[in-house]
Design a protein around this motif. Sequence first.
Motif, short mmCIF file in Angstrom:
data_model
loop_
_atom_site.label_atom_id
_atom_site.label_comp_id
_atom_site.label_asym_id
_atom_site.label_seq_id
_atom_site.Cartn_x
_atom_site.Cartn_y
_atom_site.Cartn_z
N UNK A 1 0.86 -1.18 0.00
CA UNK A 1 0.00 0.00 0.00
C UNK A 1 0.89 1.22 0.00
N UNK A 2 0.42 2.27 -0.60
CA UNK A 2 1.26 3.45 -0.68
C UNK A 2 0.45 4.71 -0.86
N UNK A 3 1.18 5.81 -0.80
CA UNK A 3 0.61 7.13 -1.01
C UNK A 3 1.33 7.81 -2.16
N UNK A 4 0.53 8.39 -3.01
CA UNK A 4 1.03 9.17 -4.13
C UNK A 4 0.41 10.56 -4.01
N UNK A 5 1.00 11.51 -4.69
CA UNK A 5 0.40 12.84 -4.69
C UNK A 5 0.49 13.45 -6.08
N UNK A 6 -0.39 14.38 -6.29
CA UNK A 6 -0.43 15.05 -7.59
C UNK A 6 -0.61 16.54 -7.38
N UNK A 7 0.37 17.28 -7.85
CA UNK A 7 0.27 18.74 -7.84
C UNK A 7 -0.49 19.18 -9.08
N UNK B 1 1.26 12.39 -11.31
CA UNK B 1 1.20 11.79 -9.99
C UNK B 1 2.57 11.20 -9.66
N UNK B 2 2.99 11.36 -8.40
CA UNK B 2 4.31 10.89 -7.99
C UNK B 2 4.21 10.09 -6.70
N UNK B 3 5.12 9.17 -6.55
CA UNK B 3 5.17 8.37 -5.33
C UNK B 3 5.63 9.24 -4.17
N UNK B 4 4.92 9.07 -3.04
CA UNK B 4 5.33 9.72 -1.80
C UNK B 4 6.00 8.69 -0.89
N UNK B 5 5.28 7.59 -0.65
CA UNK B 5 5.81 6.55 0.21
C UNK B 5 5.06 5.25 -0.06
N UNK B 6 5.76 4.14 0.16
CA UNK B 6 5.20 2.83 -0.11
C UNK B 6 5.62 1.88 0.99
N UNK B 7 4.75 0.96 1.36
CA UNK B 7 5.09 -0.06 2.33
C UNK B 7 4.57 -1.40 1.83
N UNK B 8 5.42 -2.41 1.92
CA UNK B 8 5.00 -3.74 1.51
C UNK B 8 4.40 -4.50 2.70
N UNK B 9 3.79 -5.64 2.42
CA UNK B 9 3.20 -6.40 3.53
C UNK B 9 4.28 -6.98 4.43
N UNK C 1 9.58 2.64 1.17
CA UNK C 1 10.29 3.42 0.15
C UNK C 1 9.70 4.83 0.19
N UNK C 2 10.57 5.83 0.15
CA UNK C 2 10.12 7.21 0.23
C UNK C 2 10.68 8.05 -0.91
N UNK C 3 9.92 9.04 -1.30
CA UNK C 3 10.44 10.05 -2.21
C UNK C 3 11.49 10.85 -1.45
N UNK D 1 10.47 13.82 0.82
CA UNK D 1 9.74 13.66 2.08
C UNK D 1 10.54 12.87 3.12
N UNK D 2 11.68 12.36 2.73
CA UNK D 2 12.48 11.58 3.68
C UNK D 2 12.82 12.41 4.91
N UNK D 3 12.65 11.80 6.06
CA UNK D 3 12.92 12.49 7.32
C UNK D 3 11.76 13.30 7.83
#
Length: 123
Positions: free
Chosen positions: A34-40, A45-53, A58-60, A63-65
């Motif tokens: 599952x992950x979050x993407x954003x679109x300006x 649309x771009x990846x913000x962050x993703x997490x696997x089961x 994984x982070x853009x 947004x890291x930190x």
Amino acid sequence: QVQLVESGGGLVQAGGATRLSCVASGSFFSINSMGWYRQHPGKQRELVALITNGGSTNYADSVKGRFTISGDNAKNTVYLQMNSLKSEDTAVYYCATEYTYYADNTKYVSNYWGQGTQVTVSS
């Protein structure tokens, strides 16, 4: 097959924090990630962050930190904690999932997007 319900977001002051949540429900065998993407506006649309089961994340770089993604496998829920928000974080944030389901004894892997939630950071 899958429904995603997003919550959170809204208007936040620069330097502030907010949390997004996304719950997956429906008929599927497993949630793979599952992950979050954003679109300006006017941008792709771009990846913000993703997490696997398995818990890998994984982070853009942008947004890291500042942002932290976490998940609750038992609840099929993903969270995005957003701290130290900047005006450039203003965007529509979309939850997305990759999931596995079976039909006619055949395994399928598919993706699904939420409808998006607006995050506006005021300076």
